[in-house]
Design a protein around this motif. Structure first.
Motif, PDB file in Angstrom:
ATOM      1  N   ARG A 193      10.015  14.213  -8.962  1.00 30.15           N
ATOM      2  CA  ARG A 193       8.637  13.896  -7.932  1.00 30.15           C
ATOM      3  C   ARG A 193       7.737  13.288  -8.426  1.00 30.15           C
ATOM      4  N   GLY A 194       6.968  12.918  -7.197  1.00 28.31           N
ATOM      5  CA  GLY A 194       5.750  11.944  -7.315  1.00 28.31           C
ATOM      6  C   GLY A 194       5.774  10.346  -7.597  1.00 28.31           C
ATOM      7  N   GLY A 195       7.798  10.492  -6.936  1.00 29.62           N
ATOM      8  CA  GLY A 195       8.815   9.159  -7.031  1.00 29.62           C
ATOM      9  C   GLY A 195       7.842   8.200  -6.189  1.00 29.62           C
ATOM     10  N   SER A 196       7.105   7.928  -4.505  1.00 30.50           N
ATOM     11  CA  SER A 196       6.578   7.080  -4.313  1.00 30.50           C
ATOM     12  C   SER A 196       5.980   5.763  -5.125  1.00 30.50           C
ATOM     13  N   ASP A 197       5.744   6.807  -5.493  1.00 28.11           N
ATOM     14  CA  ASP A 197       4.431   5.755  -6.744  1.00 28.11           C
ATOM     15  C   ASP A 197       5.261   4.594  -7.320  1.00 28.11           C
ATOM     16  N   THR A 198       6.966   5.412  -7.359  1.00 28.14           N
ATOM     17  CA  THR A 198       7.380   4.306  -8.409  1.00 28.14           C
ATOM     18  C   THR A 198       8.399   3.296  -6.843  1.00 28.14           C
ATOM     19  N   ALA A 203      -0.607  14.045 -16.135  1.00 28.10           N
ATOM     20  CA  ALA A 203      -1.323  12.932 -15.549  1.00 28.10           C
ATOM     21  C   ALA A 203      -0.549  12.939 -14.191  1.00 28.10           C
ATOM     22  N   LYS A 204      -0.597  13.712 -13.094  1.00 27.76           N
ATOM     23  CA  LYS A 204       0.033  13.348 -12.541  1.00 27.76           C
ATOM     24  C   LYS A 204      -0.111  12.105 -10.879  1.00 27.76           C
ATOM     25  N   VAL A 205      -0.951  11.685 -11.343  1.00 28.54           N
ATOM     26  CA  VAL A 205      -1.663  11.213 -10.580  1.00 28.54           C
ATOM     27  C   VAL A 205      -1.296   9.492  -9.968  1.00 28.54           C
ATOM     28  N   GLN A 224       0.401  -1.423   0.011  1.00 28.02           N
ATOM     29  CA  GLN A 224      -0.053  -0.271  -0.396  1.00 28.02           C
ATOM     30  C   GLN A 224       0.808   1.472   0.472  1.00 28.02           C
ATOM     31  N   LYS A 225       0.378   2.469  -0.766  1.00 28.56           N
ATOM     32  CA  LYS A 225       1.473   3.064  -0.373  1.00 28.56           C
ATOM     33  C   LYS A 225       0.731   4.080  -0.463  1.00 28.56           C
ATOM     34  N   TYR A 226       1.450   5.249  -0.105  1.00 33.82           N
ATOM     35  CA  TYR A 226      -0.133   6.572   0.654  1.00 33.82           C
ATOM     36  C   TYR A 226       0.647   7.756   0.272  1.00 33.82           C
TER      37      TYR A 226
END
Ligand code: ADP
Ligand code: ASP
Ligand code: MG
Length: 414
Positions: free
Chosen positions: A149-154, A207-209, A5-7
């Motif tokens: 930026r947004g790297g936690s998704d990765t 789409a930065k989602v 799970q990524k928050y």
């Protein structure tokens, strides 16, 4: 099941919300699942740290900058681990070097090379919830790196791949992937299932989602990604391999990216090798160039226009001046740049089998008096560069024009 799970930042934006995260992952664990959690910095924290950096240093692509910006996630993992313990569970936090998430040494945009998930597996085997810092890694020499930026998704998807998890759940502040950014166009509709390929295009185009690289990894390692809200239990969007039903929808989504710049080099000699020489210094500096358009003039010269990430524009112009002054002029007098552009795109796997999408797009933009500066296409997308000030108007117009405000079942004849 094994669930990662990524928050995101909003989901861990306050102590209250961290308690909510703790409750959610403990609930999953009680249902019998093994759980690893990846967390972002608290919302606004990464921006706050970068602002501090900007007061003394204008280049984010630097070892010390990663040392600074990675601290946001360090605070989050500690707090979330404590929140889980406080709620009666067992938890252990992991920073990038403890997992260990090995990356290359490209600061601010590092790529994950390998993950040694042993320590996480050990924690889970001991009944603990592993709480892993997103966004950060470590290079071979032990330097701290960050993934962009947004790297936690990765981080989330990479950990899921390394653990061979059954699913990577991406918890965010919207309850799924929409036909366009629902915070900009309120009539946007949630997409139930989307192919990796389409999601990759949407992510690349603004789409930065989900961070692009996370979708790439999901596709490569066949990790199903479930994008959903941390504030409700509703089913979100599944990012999965393409199926036949998806092809029926011609256009799945509309995006705008606002973080690009355009560079034109005028009056280049029209002969072999010029483009290769022009782009060599940029490639060597790891600057990725996107759209490239070359226009031949009758007098034997040519103009070359390309787009690139806005954060790289200054560095790119400096590199061109230093390394190919014979092409761009000693003071770069043949270089013109524009930071006020936006790239609007329509995406859909159904485009492969439906003609006329580009024409419809150009007509819709023309009807609003929006001038198109550059065009590029792939099998499943059409993109146009326009003046930034028209970006929102263009997105709304295309979203309406392609019928995306309607339920998917009613979107016929387009
Ligand atoms: P997090 O902090 O959880 O990682 P982000 O801010 O990175 O969240 O991503 C979620 C945001 O992405 C949403 O709030 C929304 O404004 C934006 N977004 C852009 N395009 C889309 C889209 N097509 N569908 C859903 N959200 C989108
Ligand atoms: N904290 C990082 C950022 O704001 C990474 C992330 O949230 O995904 O970009
Ligand atoms: Mg994000």
């Amino acid at each position: 099941m094994l669930i990662v799970q990524k928050y995101g930042g909003t989901s861990v934006g306050s102590i209250e919300r961290m308690k909510n995260v703790a409750a959610r992952c403990l609930a999953s664990q009680r249902q019998g699942h093994q759980v690893a959690v990846v967390v972002s910095a608290m919302s606004g924290e990464t921006n706050r740290l970068l602002k501090l950096v900007d007061e003394i240093h204008d280049d984010h692509n630097d070892r010390e900058v990663d040392v600074i910006v990675s601290t946001g996630e360090q605070v989050s993992v500690g707090l979330v681990a404590l929140a889980i313990r406080k709620a009666g569970g067992k938890a252990r936090s992991f920073l990038g070097h403890q997992c260990k998430i090995l990356t290359d040494s490209s600061f601010a945009r590092a790529r994950i090379v390998d993950i040694d998930a042993g320590p996480i597996r050990d924690a889970m085997a001991a009944g603990e919830i592993a709480v892993i810092a997103g966004f950060q890694g470590v290079d071979e020499k032990g330097n701290i790196t960050t993934l962009g930026r947004g790297g936690s998704d990765t981080t989330g998807v990479a950990i899921a791949a390394a653990l061979k998890a059954d699913v990577c759940e991406i918890y965010t502040d919207v309850d799924g992937v929409y036909t366009t950014d629902p915070n900009i166009v309120p009539t946007a509709r949630k997409i139930e299932r989307i192919s990796y390929e389409e999601m990759l295009e949407l992510a690349s185009l603004g789409a930065k989602v989900l961070q692009i690289r996370s979708v790439e990894l999901g596709m490569k390692y066949a990790v199903p990604i479930h994008v959903r809200s941390s504030f409700s239990d509703v089913e979100g969007t599944w990012v999965v391999p393409e199926d036949a039903a998806m092809e029926k929808v011609t256009v799945s989504g509309v995006t705008a990216s606002r973080d690009e710049s355009k560079i034109t080099v005028e009056d280049l000699p029209d002969q072999p090798g010029i483009a290769a020489r022009m782009f060599a210094p940029l490639a060597d500096a790891n600057i990725s160039v996107d759209m490239i358009v070359q226009n031949q003039a009758y007098d034997g010269t040519t103009d070359l226009t390309f787009t690139l990430p806005k954060i790289d524009r200054k560095r790119a112009v400096d590199l061109l001046k230093e390394q190919v002054p014979e092409l761009v002029g000693k003071d770069g007098e043949r270089v013109v740049f524009d930071d006020e552009i936006s790239k609007v795109s329509v995406v859909g796997v159904g485009m492969r089998s439906h003609a006329g999408i580009a024409k419809t797009m150009f007509t819709l933009l023309a009807d609003e008096g929006i001038n198109i500066q550059l065009i590029s296409t792939s099998e499943i997308k059409v993109s146009c560069v326009i003046a930034r000030k028209y970006a929102e108007l263009a997105v709304r117009t295309l979203h309406e024009g392609f019928g995306l405000s309607l339920p998917a079942s009613e979107r016929t004849g387009l």
